[in-house]
Write an enzyme that holds these catalytic residues in place. Structure first.
Site, PDB file in Angstrom:
ATOM      1  N   CYS A 258       0.814  -1.227   0.000  1.00 45.93           N
ATOM      2  CA  CYS A 258       0.000   0.000   0.000  1.00 45.93           C
ATOM      3  C   CYS A 258       0.842   1.268   0.000  1.00 45.93           C
ATOM      4  O   CYS A 258       0.341   2.352  -0.271  1.00 45.93           O
ATOM      5  CB  CYS A 258      -0.923  -0.006   1.207  1.00 45.93           C
ATOM      6  SG  CYS A 258      -1.904  -1.497   1.266  1.00 45.93           S
TER       7      CYS A 258
ATOM      8  N   HIS B 172      -3.762   6.816   2.187  1.00 49.38           N
ATOM      9  CA  HIS B 172      -4.121   5.480   1.672  1.00 49.38           C
ATOM     10  C   HIS B 172      -5.506   5.077   2.164  1.00 49.38           C
ATOM     11  O   HIS B 172      -5.823   5.221   3.350  1.00 49.38           O
ATOM     12  CB  HIS B 172      -3.059   4.478   2.141  1.00 49.38           C
ATOM     13  CG  HIS B 172      -3.421   3.064   1.835  1.00 49.38           C
ATOM     14  ND1 HIS B 172      -3.728   2.650   0.563  1.00 49.38           N
ATOM     15  CD2 HIS B 172      -3.575   1.975   2.643  1.00 49.38           C
ATOM     16  CE1 HIS B 172      -4.036   1.363   0.588  1.00 49.38           C
ATOM     17  NE2 HIS B 172      -3.949   0.928   1.832  1.00 49.38           N
TER      18      HIS B 172
ATOM     19  N   ASN C 186     -10.135  -0.569  -1.084  1.00 52.71           N
ATOM     20  CA  ASN C 186      -8.681  -0.482  -0.979  1.00 52.71           C
ATOM     21  C   ASN C 186      -8.051  -1.069  -2.250  1.00 52.71           C
ATOM     22  O   ASN C 186      -8.041  -2.281  -2.433  1.00 52.71           O
ATOM     23  CB  ASN C 186      -8.259  -1.262   0.270  1.00 52.71           C
ATOM     24  CG  ASN C 186      -6.755  -1.244   0.505  1.00 52.71           C
ATOM     25  OD1 ASN C 186      -5.987  -0.767  -0.322  1.00 52.71           O
ATOM     26  ND2 ASN C 186      -6.342  -1.784   1.640  1.00 52.71           N
TER      27      ASN C 186
HETATM   28  O1  UT7 Z   1      -4.133  -1.704   3.118  1.00 55.58           O
HETATM   29  C1  UT7 Z   1      -3.352  -2.651   3.765  1.00 55.58           C
HETATM   30  C2  UT7 Z   1      -3.431  -2.458   5.220  1.00 55.58           C
HETATM   31  N1  UT7 Z   1      -4.650  -3.006   5.719  1.00 55.58           N
HETATM   32  C3  UT7 Z   1      -5.367  -2.334   6.593  1.00 55.58           C
HETATM   33  O2  UT7 Z   1      -5.049  -1.214   6.934  1.00 55.58           O
HETATM   34  C4  UT7 Z   1      -6.561  -3.025   7.201  1.00 55.58           C
HETATM   35  C5  UT7 Z   1      -6.589  -2.826   8.680  1.00 55.58           C
HETATM   36  N2  UT7 Z   1      -7.650  -3.590   9.327  1.00 55.58           N
HETATM   37  C6  UT7 Z   1      -8.969  -3.257   9.227  1.00 55.58           C
HETATM   38  O3  UT7 Z   1      -9.321  -2.312   8.517  1.00 55.58           O
HETATM   39  C7  UT7 Z   1      -9.951  -4.033  10.032  1.00 55.58           C
HETATM   40  O4  UT7 Z   1      -9.260  -4.851  10.929  1.00 55.58           O
HETATM   41  C8  UT7 Z   1     -10.937  -4.899   9.192  1.00 55.58           C
HETATM   42  C9  UT7 Z   1     -11.901  -4.013   8.442  1.00 55.58           C
HETATM   43  C10 UT7 Z   1     -10.160  -5.762   8.207  1.00 55.58           C
HETATM   44  C11 UT7 Z   1     -11.736  -5.796  10.102  1.00 55.58           C
HETATM   45  O5  UT7 Z   1     -12.445  -4.986  11.057  1.00 55.58           O
HETATM   46  P1  UT7 Z   1     -12.336  -5.273  12.634  1.00 55.58           P
HETATM   47  O6  UT7 Z   1     -13.157  -4.241  13.264  1.00 55.58           O
HETATM   48  O7  UT7 Z   1     -10.877  -5.306  13.003  1.00 55.58           O
HETATM   49  O8  UT7 Z   1     -13.011  -6.667  12.745  1.00 55.58           O
HETATM   50  P2  UT7 Z   1     -12.458  -8.036  13.375  1.00 55.58           P
HETATM   51  O9  UT7 Z   1     -11.611  -8.741  12.388  1.00 55.58           O
HETATM   52  O10 UT7 Z   1     -11.907  -7.763  14.719  1.00 55.58           O
HETATM   53  O11 UT7 Z   1     -13.808  -8.815  13.574  1.00 55.58           O
HETATM   54  C12 UT7 Z   1     -14.842  -8.363  14.486  1.00 55.58           C
HETATM   55  C13 UT7 Z   1     -16.052  -9.246  14.317  1.00 55.58           C
HETATM   56  C14 UT7 Z   1     -15.709 -10.729  14.362  1.00 55.58           C
HETATM   57  O12 UT7 Z   1     -16.819 -11.399  14.935  1.00 55.58           O
HETATM   58  P3  UT7 Z   1     -16.781 -11.890  16.464  1.00 55.58           P
HETATM   59  O13 UT7 Z   1     -15.585 -12.776  16.568  1.00 55.58           O
HETATM   60  O14 UT7 Z   1     -16.630 -10.608  17.261  1.00 55.58           O
HETATM   61  O15 UT7 Z   1     -18.084 -12.564  16.616  1.00 55.58           O
HETATM   62  C15 UT7 Z   1     -15.625 -11.107  12.907  1.00 55.58           C
HETATM   63  O16 UT7 Z   1     -15.869 -12.458  12.670  1.00 55.58           O
HETATM   64  O17 UT7 Z   1     -16.644  -9.010  13.036  1.00 55.58           O
HETATM   65  C16 UT7 Z   1     -16.706 -10.246  12.305  1.00 55.58           C
HETATM   66  N3  UT7 Z   1     -16.490  -9.946  10.902  1.00 55.58           N
HETATM   67  C17 UT7 Z   1     -17.479  -9.659  10.055  1.00 55.58           C
HETATM   68  N4  UT7 Z   1     -18.798  -9.594  10.212  1.00 55.58           N
HETATM   69  C18 UT7 Z   1     -19.540  -9.267   9.136  1.00 55.58           C
HETATM   70  C19 UT7 Z   1     -15.299  -9.870  10.240  1.00 55.58           C
HETATM   71  N5  UT7 Z   1     -15.527  -9.547   8.962  1.00 55.58           N
HETATM   72  C20 UT7 Z   1     -16.859  -9.415   8.816  1.00 55.58           C
HETATM   73  C21 UT7 Z   1     -17.676  -9.089   7.731  1.00 55.58           C
HETATM   74  N6  UT7 Z   1     -19.012  -9.030   7.927  1.00 55.58           N
HETATM   75  N7  UT7 Z   1     -17.184  -8.814   6.502  1.00 55.58           N
END
Ligand code: UT7
Length: 335
Positions: A115, A255, A285
Site C-alpha cells: 500500500c 491510503h 482499498n
Molecule cells: O491496506 C493494507 C493495510 N490493511 C489495513 O489497513 C486493514 C486494517 N484492518 C482493518 O481495517 C480491520 O481490521 C478490518 C476491516 C479488516 C476488520 O475490522 P475489525 O473491526 O478489526 O473486525 P475483526 O476482524 O476484529 O472482527 C470483528 C467481528 C468478528 O466477529 P466476532 O468474533 O466478534 O463474533 C468477525 O468475525 O466481526 C466479524 N467480521 C465480520 N462480520 C460481518 C469480520 N468480517 C466481517 C464481515 N461481515 N465482513
C-alpha cells in the site's frame, strides 16, 4: 537553483464492473451495515475479464496521462510501477506497460511495497528528476487485488478492489513539487499481512492451492493497530519537520484502507474532514492505486501551491508520508 520534481498530470483507471456490499451479502456472511460502519466502503470495482491483468489497467492510466499532458509515450524516460499483483513474476509489469503504450525509450521497474508503493515510487522517481538525469518519469500505482483475494475470507475480501492511477513527474525551478518525504519499513510486520505461497519460500503446489495459500493473509486487528499509530505519527512528523501548522495544510491524501484509520490520521494532524480526500466508499482499498486515484478524483479542486500531505501504511510493514506542493491549477484540466 535545485530542480524539483513536480506532478504535472494525473490519470486513473477503474474496471467497469462494480461489486457492491449488497452483492457481497449474497456470497458471504456479511452485511452492508457491517462493512459501512467498520470500513466506510460501499462498493469496489472488480475486473471480470480473465484476459485482463494489472498492466492493462496501468496502460489505460498511462495513455490518459500522456493525452492529458499532450506528450507522446516515447518521451517517457522511466516508468516505475508499484504493485503487489504483477501480471507475471517476471518480466516486470512496468516493462509490459511500456511495451503496450509504446514507451520505447523508457526503462523501468516494479516496486513492491504494497500500500506504500506509490509514495515509495514517487520519492524514488523524484530523485531522477532532481539530479537532472531525466525529464519525464511516470509513477504508476496499480493493483488487481481481486486476483489474490479469498472471497471465502469475509474479514479481508470486503475491503479490497481493483484500480490504477498514474502521475507524470517533470522538473521545475519553481518552489512546487515533491518537497520532502519520510519513509519507513519493518519486515517484522510480515506476520500480519502476507501471501503464504507462490514465492521461493513456498512455490506453488497442489498442497498450497488446496490450503488456499495464494491469497492475501491479513490479521486485520493487528494491521489496524499498527496502521492507526504509524500513519498518524508519520503524517504529524512530516508537518513538524516542514514547519506546517494545520492551517497551512490544504489536503490530506491518505491510503484508503479503512475510513477509521484515515479519520485517526486527520485528527492527529488537527485538520478537519473538509481537507481530507476520500473515495474509499466507491473504490475500497486498491493497494498501490489509492493515492494516485485520490489525486485524480480531486484534481479539479487542487490549486497551484496547495500543500498536500500524502500518507500510507501497508504490507511489509511499509509506511511513510510525502509533502507535496501542487504545481498547477487543476480546474483547467479535463478528466
Ligand atoms: O491496506 C493494507 C493495510 N490493511 C489495513 O489497513 C486493514 C486494517 N484492518 C482493518 O481495517 C480491520 O481490521 C478490518 C476491516 C479488516 C476488520 O475490522 P475489525 O473491526 O478489526 O473486525 P475483526 O476482524 O476484529 O472482527 C470483528 C467481528 C468478528 O466477529 P466476532 O468474533 O466478534 O463474533 C468477525 O468475525 O466481526 C466479524 N467480521 C465480520 N462480520 C460481518 C469480520 N468480517 C466481517 C464481515 N461481515 N465482513
Amino acid at each position: 537553483m535545485m530542480k524539483r520534481a513536480a506532478i504535472t498530470a494525473v490519470a486513473g483507471y477503474l474496471p467497469e464492473n462494480v461489486l457492491t456490499n449488497f452483492d457481497l451479502e449474497k456470497i458471504i456472511d456479511t452485511s452492508d451495515e457491517w462493512i459501512t460502519t467498520r470500513t466506510g466502503i460501499k462498493e469496489r470495482h472488480i475486473e471480470n475479464d480473465p484476459n485482463k491483468a494489472t498492466s492493462d489497467m496501468g496502460v489505460e492510466a498511462v495513455k490518459l496521462l500522456c493525452k492529458k499532458r499532450g506528450i507522446s509515450p516515447e518521451e517517457i524516460d522511466l516508468l516505475i510501477c508499484g504493485t503487489v499483483t504483477p501480471d507475471l513474476v517476471f518480466p516486470s509489469t512496468s516493462n509490459l506497460i511500456c511495451a503496450k503504450v509504446g514507451a520505447k525509450n523508457a526503462w523501468g521497474y516494479d516496486l513492491g511495497a504494497a500500500c506504500s508503493a506509490f509514495i515509495y515510487g514517487l520519492s524514488t522517481g523524484a530523485q531522477f528528476i532532481e539530479t537532472g538525469r531525466y525529464k519525464k518519469v511516470v509513477v504508476v500505482g496499480a493493483d488487481m487485488m481481486s486476483r489474490i483475494i479469498d472471497y471465502k475470507d469475509r474479514a479481508t475480501c470486503v475491503i479490497f478492489g481493483d484500480g490504477a492511477g498514474a502521475v507524470l513527474l517533470e522538473p521545475t525551478e519553481e518552489s512546487v513539487g515533491i518537497m520532502d518525504f519520510i519513509l519507513h519499513a519493518d519486515g517484522n510486520g510480515a506476520t500480519y499481512l502476507h501471501m503464504k505461497a507462490g514465492g521461493s519460500l513456498k512455490p506453488a503446489s497442489h498442497e498450497t492451492v488446496d490450503k488456499r495459500e495464494h491469497f492475501v493473509h491479513q490479521e486485520g486487528q493487528a494491521v489496524f493497530k499498527h496502521a492507526v499509530y504509524n500513519m498518524a505519527e508519520v503524517s504529524a512528523k512530516i508537518m513538524e519537520k516542514n514547519n506546517l501548522k494545520a492551517e497551512n495544510v490544504n489536503w490530506l491524501a491518505a491510503h484508503q484502507a479503512n475510513k477509521r484509520i484515515i479519520d485517526a490520521t486527520s485528527s492527529r494532524m488537527g485538520i478537519g474532514p473538509e481537507k481530507v480526500m476520500m473515495n474509499i466508499e466507491r473504490y475500497g482499498n486498491t493497494t498501490a492505486g489509492t493515492i494516485p486515484l485520490l489525486l485524480w478524483d480531486y484534481e479539479k479542486q487542487l490549486k497551484k501551491g496547495d500543500n498536500i500531505i500524502l500518507s500510507a501504511f501497508g504490507g511489509g510493514f511499509t509506511w511513510g508520508a510525502v509533502y507535496l506542493k501542487w504545481a498547477y491549477d487543476g480546474s483547467k484540466t479535463g478528466k
